[in-house]
Design a protein around this motif. Structure first.
Motif, PDB file in Angstrom:
ATOM      1  N   UNK A   1      -7.329  -2.343   3.608  1.00  0.00           N
ATOM      2  CA  UNK A   1      -7.826  -3.712   2.868  1.00  0.00           C
ATOM      3  C   UNK A   1      -8.570  -3.355   1.834  1.00  0.00           C
ATOM      4  N   UNK A   2      -9.640  -2.588   1.829  1.00  0.00           N
ATOM      5  CA  UNK A   2     -10.421  -2.223   0.761  1.00  0.00           C
ATOM      6  C   UNK A   2      -9.783  -1.850  -0.600  1.00  0.00           C
ATOM      7  N   UNK A   3      -8.532  -1.079  -0.299  1.00  0.00           N
ATOM      8  CA  UNK A   3      -7.920  -0.488  -1.356  1.00  0.00           C
ATOM      9  C   UNK A   3      -7.024  -1.635  -2.328  1.00  0.00           C
ATOM     10  N   UNK A   4      -6.868  -2.760  -1.435  1.00  0.00           N
ATOM     11  CA  UNK A   4      -6.222  -3.830  -2.229  1.00  0.00           C
ATOM     12  C   UNK A   4      -6.920  -4.255  -3.359  1.00  0.00           C
ATOM     13  N   UNK A   5      -8.427  -4.069  -3.113  1.00  0.00           N
ATOM     14  CA  UNK A   5      -9.256  -4.602  -4.166  1.00  0.00           C
ATOM     15  C   UNK A   5      -9.387  -3.596  -5.368  1.00  0.00           C
ATOM     16  N   UNK A   6      -9.003  -2.471  -5.174  1.00  0.00           N
ATOM     17  CA  UNK A   6      -8.951  -1.480  -6.385  1.00  0.00           C
ATOM     18  C   UNK A   6      -8.195  -2.135  -7.687  1.00  0.00           C
ATOM     19  N   UNK A   7      -8.768  -1.300  -8.885  1.00  0.00           N
ATOM     20  CA  UNK A   7      -8.030  -1.559 -10.059  1.00  0.00           C
ATOM     21  C   UNK A   7      -6.532  -1.540 -10.008  1.00  0.00           C
ATOM     22  N   UNK A   8      -5.977  -0.526  -9.550  1.00  0.00           N
ATOM     23  CA  UNK A   8      -4.570  -0.328  -9.213  1.00  0.00           C
ATOM     24  C   UNK A   8      -4.378  -0.703  -7.821  1.00  0.00           C
TER      25      UNK A   8
ATOM     26  N   UNK B   1      -2.821   0.494  -2.023  1.00  0.00           N
ATOM     27  CA  UNK B   1      -3.278  -0.488  -1.192  1.00  0.00           C
ATOM     28  C   UNK B   1      -2.141  -0.944  -0.505  1.00  0.00           C
ATOM     29  N   UNK B   2      -1.350  -1.568  -1.397  1.00  0.00           N
ATOM     30  CA  UNK B   2      -0.370  -2.835  -0.993  1.00  0.00           C
ATOM     31  C   UNK B   2       0.601  -1.681   0.222  1.00  0.00           C
ATOM     32  N   UNK B   3       0.778  -0.332  -0.350  1.00  0.00           N
ATOM     33  CA  UNK B   3       1.689   0.315   0.380  1.00  0.00           C
ATOM     34  C   UNK B   3       1.200   0.608   1.791  1.00  0.00           C
ATOM     35  N   UNK B   4       0.029   1.118   1.797  1.00  0.00           N
ATOM     36  CA  UNK B   4      -0.827   1.567   2.813  1.00  0.00           C
ATOM     37  C   UNK B   4      -0.937   0.416   3.747  1.00  0.00           C
ATOM     38  N   UNK B   5      -1.108  -0.842   3.321  1.00  0.00           N
ATOM     39  CA  UNK B   5      -1.478  -2.181   4.144  1.00  0.00           C
ATOM     40  C   UNK B   5       0.074  -2.190   4.815  1.00  0.00           C
ATOM     41  N   UNK B   6       1.305  -2.153   4.123  1.00  0.00           N
ATOM     42  CA  UNK B   6       2.540  -2.537   4.611  1.00  0.00           C
ATOM     43  C   UNK B   6       2.796  -1.420   5.688  1.00  0.00           C
TER      44      UNK B   6
ATOM     45  N   UNK C   1     -16.150   2.365  -2.610  1.00  0.00           N
ATOM     46  CA  UNK C   1     -14.791   2.123  -1.985  1.00  0.00           C
ATOM     47  C   UNK C   1     -13.990   3.348  -1.919  1.00  0.00           C
ATOM     48  N   UNK C   2     -12.922   3.497  -0.970  1.00  0.00           N
ATOM     49  CA  UNK C   2     -12.183   4.662  -0.954  1.00  0.00           C
ATOM     50  C   UNK C   2     -11.483   4.893  -2.005  1.00  0.00           C
ATOM     51  N   UNK C   3     -10.797   6.035  -2.140  1.00  0.00           N
ATOM     52  CA  UNK C   3      -9.976   6.328  -3.249  1.00  0.00           C
ATOM     53  C   UNK C   3      -8.567   5.901  -2.887  1.00  0.00           C
ATOM     54  N   UNK C   4      -7.816   4.919  -3.389  1.00  0.00           N
ATOM     55  CA  UNK C   4      -6.582   4.370  -2.963  1.00  0.00           C
ATOM     56  C   UNK C   4      -5.629   5.223  -2.783  1.00  0.00           C
ATOM     57  N   UNK C   5      -5.376   6.267  -3.628  1.00  0.00           N
ATOM     58  CA  UNK C   5      -4.412   7.344  -3.365  1.00  0.00           C
ATOM     59  C   UNK C   5      -4.678   8.234  -2.235  1.00  0.00           C
ATOM     60  N   UNK C   6      -5.765   8.407  -1.564  1.00  0.00           N
ATOM     61  CA  UNK C   6      -6.313   9.118  -0.532  1.00  0.00           C
ATOM     62  C   UNK C   6      -5.970   8.155   0.761  1.00  0.00           C
ATOM     63  N   UNK C   7      -6.362   6.950   0.454  1.00  0.00           N
ATOM     64  CA  UNK C   7      -6.040   6.151   1.624  1.00  0.00           C
ATOM     65  C   UNK C   7      -4.610   6.066   1.921  1.00  0.00           C
ATOM     66  N   UNK C   8      -3.907   5.905   0.967  1.00  0.00           N
ATOM     67  CA  UNK C   8      -2.172   5.973   1.230  1.00  0.00           C
ATOM     68  C   UNK C   8      -1.563   7.416   1.657  1.00  0.00           C
ATOM     69  N   UNK C   9      -2.255   8.170   1.212  1.00  0.00           N
ATOM     70  CA  UNK C   9      -1.978   9.597   2.022  1.00  0.00           C
ATOM     71  C   UNK C   9      -2.332   9.738   3.351  1.00  0.00           C
TER      72      UNK C   9
ATOM     73  N   UNK D   1      -1.432 -12.742  -6.302  1.00  0.00           N
ATOM     74  CA  UNK D   1      -2.393 -12.769  -7.495  1.00  0.00           C
ATOM     75  C   UNK D   1      -2.082 -11.712  -8.499  1.00  0.00           C
ATOM     76  N   UNK D   2      -1.637 -10.639  -8.291  1.00  0.00           N
ATOM     77  CA  UNK D   2      -1.573  -9.418  -9.163  1.00  0.00           C
ATOM     78  C   UNK D   2      -0.068  -9.449  -9.800  1.00  0.00           C
ATOM     79  N   UNK D   3       1.027  -9.646  -9.115  1.00  0.00           N
ATOM     80  CA  UNK D   3       2.197  -9.384  -9.560  1.00  0.00           C
ATOM     81  C   UNK D   3       3.038 -10.561 -10.002  1.00  0.00           C
ATOM     82  N   UNK D   4       2.522 -11.937  -9.632  1.00  0.00           N
ATOM     83  CA  UNK D   4       3.192 -13.103 -10.111  1.00  0.00           C
ATOM     84  C   UNK D   4       4.147 -13.641  -8.785  1.00  0.00           C
ATOM     85  N   UNK D   5       4.785 -14.667  -8.864  1.00  0.00           N
ATOM     86  CA  UNK D   5       5.430 -15.433  -7.819  1.00  0.00           C
ATOM     87  C   UNK D   5       6.979 -14.893  -7.606  1.00  0.00           C
ATOM     88  N   UNK D   6       7.604 -14.379  -8.806  1.00  0.00           N
ATOM     89  CA  UNK D   6       8.657 -13.720  -8.370  1.00  0.00           C
ATOM     90  C   UNK D   6       8.757 -12.649  -7.713  1.00  0.00           C
ATOM     91  N   UNK D   7       8.011 -11.711  -7.856  1.00  0.00           N
ATOM     92  CA  UNK D   7       7.619 -10.261  -7.371  1.00  0.00           C
ATOM     93  C   UNK D   7       7.245 -10.679  -5.701  1.00  0.00           C
TER      94      UNK D   7
END
Length: 370
Positions: free
Chosen positions: A110-117, A121-126, A61-69, A165-171
């Motif tokens: 989308x692959x970065x959404x499955x990373x541990x952090x 990936x969320x920022x990149x997808x947005x 899987x790609x490095x999430x930080x690199x994907x965001x950059x 799934x990761x942050x709960x309903x309120x967030x």
């Protein structure tokens, strides 16, 4: 019907009389004129270490930080017009390959959404979704999303599913509410005729969101967050006391924005109204963040729900005065027993006549073919 293929024995029997040069020519033609998948397969057979490297890269899987950059840089360049006009930051070759870059970065996000952090990936997808929402002015294409094969509603579903799934309903509610208002579109996001592969796969964000709200409490909680965001928007759009005489309306005017917002969120408002209590439904139906015929239609449905048929008739009549051709308006008017305005009545009759002609033509075609 598929053509018959040679068996393994027949194939090698055909190759046996050929020398190395003749076999090389056959392989070269396959490599040069074949598909990308065929070329990669041949390259892998000719260079096993390279094949193993490619397989390893595909499985890693790609490095999430690199994907965001990379996504951030791509979005910045696209919004600055670098992929349309001459810009030293983007080569001519890269400008012609923008759709390939777009697809790859969307896949990586989308692959970065499955990373541990999942945060990068969320920022990149947005960022990718925000760019796709206004992609028409960023690339040389009449329909950028079709060209890039980017299904926006699928991307939003993946993002929202991860956040929930990761942050709960309120967030999730805090983030999804403004995104829904910003991204939803009554007519989809593709600029084509609706017959493209991307347009056919799109769904309304309202229909992507509804299955995620699995309990009455989630519907109520999301409604409260939605109404609070609408309150914030309405307050920001409220005209100052010293407002001058009205000007010709443009897309930057609050009134135009309210009408566009109401059209885009009509499907969601209808779904939401069916899952919340009467007090919240009334507040939603009469919210100042909405304006225009679709807002009056929402208020007409609310009036019917509370048993005020007279108000429902008056409101739907107003809707049909402004948009006499809207089928759903005419159907609702019939349901509540409202009289159609003259132009709406004419258009309904014209539509019925066309349907009769089509039915006759269809029946005539069936008889002829029989």
């Amino acid at each position: 019907m598929p053509q018959n293929r040679m068996s393994r024995e027949e194939f090698f029997a055909k190759l046996a009389p050929l020398d190395a040069e003749q076999r090389g020519k056959i392989l070269w033609n396959l490599y040069w004129r074949g598909t990308a998948a065929a070329r990669e397969r041949i390259e892998g057979e000719l260079d096993p270490p390279e094949r193993e490297r490619r397989q390893h890269d595909a499985a890693t899987p790609p490095d999430p930080a690199l994907v965001l950059a990379e996504v951030s840089q791509f979005v910045e360049l696209a919004r600055s017009g670098a992929y349309i006009a001459g810009d030293r930051r983007v080569s001519r070759t890269e400008r012609t390959k923008w759709r390939v870059t777009f697809r790859q970065l969307a896949t990586d996000a989308q692959l970065a959404l499955h990373a541990a952090d999942t945060a990068p990936g969320e920022q990149a997808m947005e960022l990718m979704i925000d760019l796709a929402r206004d992609a028409e002015g960023s690339f040389r294409s009449e329909d950028p999303l079709e060209a890039a094969k980017f299904v926006l509603s699928h991307a939003v579903s993946a993002l929202w599913g991860t956040v929930l799934a990761e942050h709960g309903f309120a967030r999730f509610a805090a983030r999804a509410v403004p995104q829904l208002i910003r991204w939803e579109s009554a007519y989809g996001w593709s600029n084509g005729t609706g017959a493209g592969q991307v347009a056919e796969r799109e769904i309304a964000l309202a229909d992507a969101l509804a299955p995620m709200l699995t309990t009455p409490d989630m519907w109520t909680g999301f409604a409260d967050a939605y109404l609070a965001e609408l309150d914030r928007i309405a307050a920001a759009e409220r005209p100052p006391p010293s407002r001058r005489a009205p000007r010709a309306m443009s897309s930057s005017d609050p009134e135009w924005k309210r009408g566009e917002r109401t059209r885009n969120l009509a499907r969601w408002n209808e779904l939401l109204s069916d899952h919340i209590d009467a007090e919240r439904a009334e507040r939603l139906a009469n919210h100042p963040a909405f304006e225009g015929p679709d807002a009056d239609f929402m208020r007409a449905r609310a009036a019917r729900r509370r048993g005020d048929t007279g108000a429902a008739r008056r409101l739907i009549g107003t809707c049909l005065e402004r948009l006499p051709g809207r089928q759903e308006f005419a159907e609702f008017a019939e349901e509540v027993g409202a009289d159609l305005p003259p132009r709406a009545r004419e258009m309904r009759a014209e539509r019925a006549a066309v349907q009769v002609q089509l039915a006759r033509a269809y029946q005539g075609g069936r008889v002829s073919s029989d």
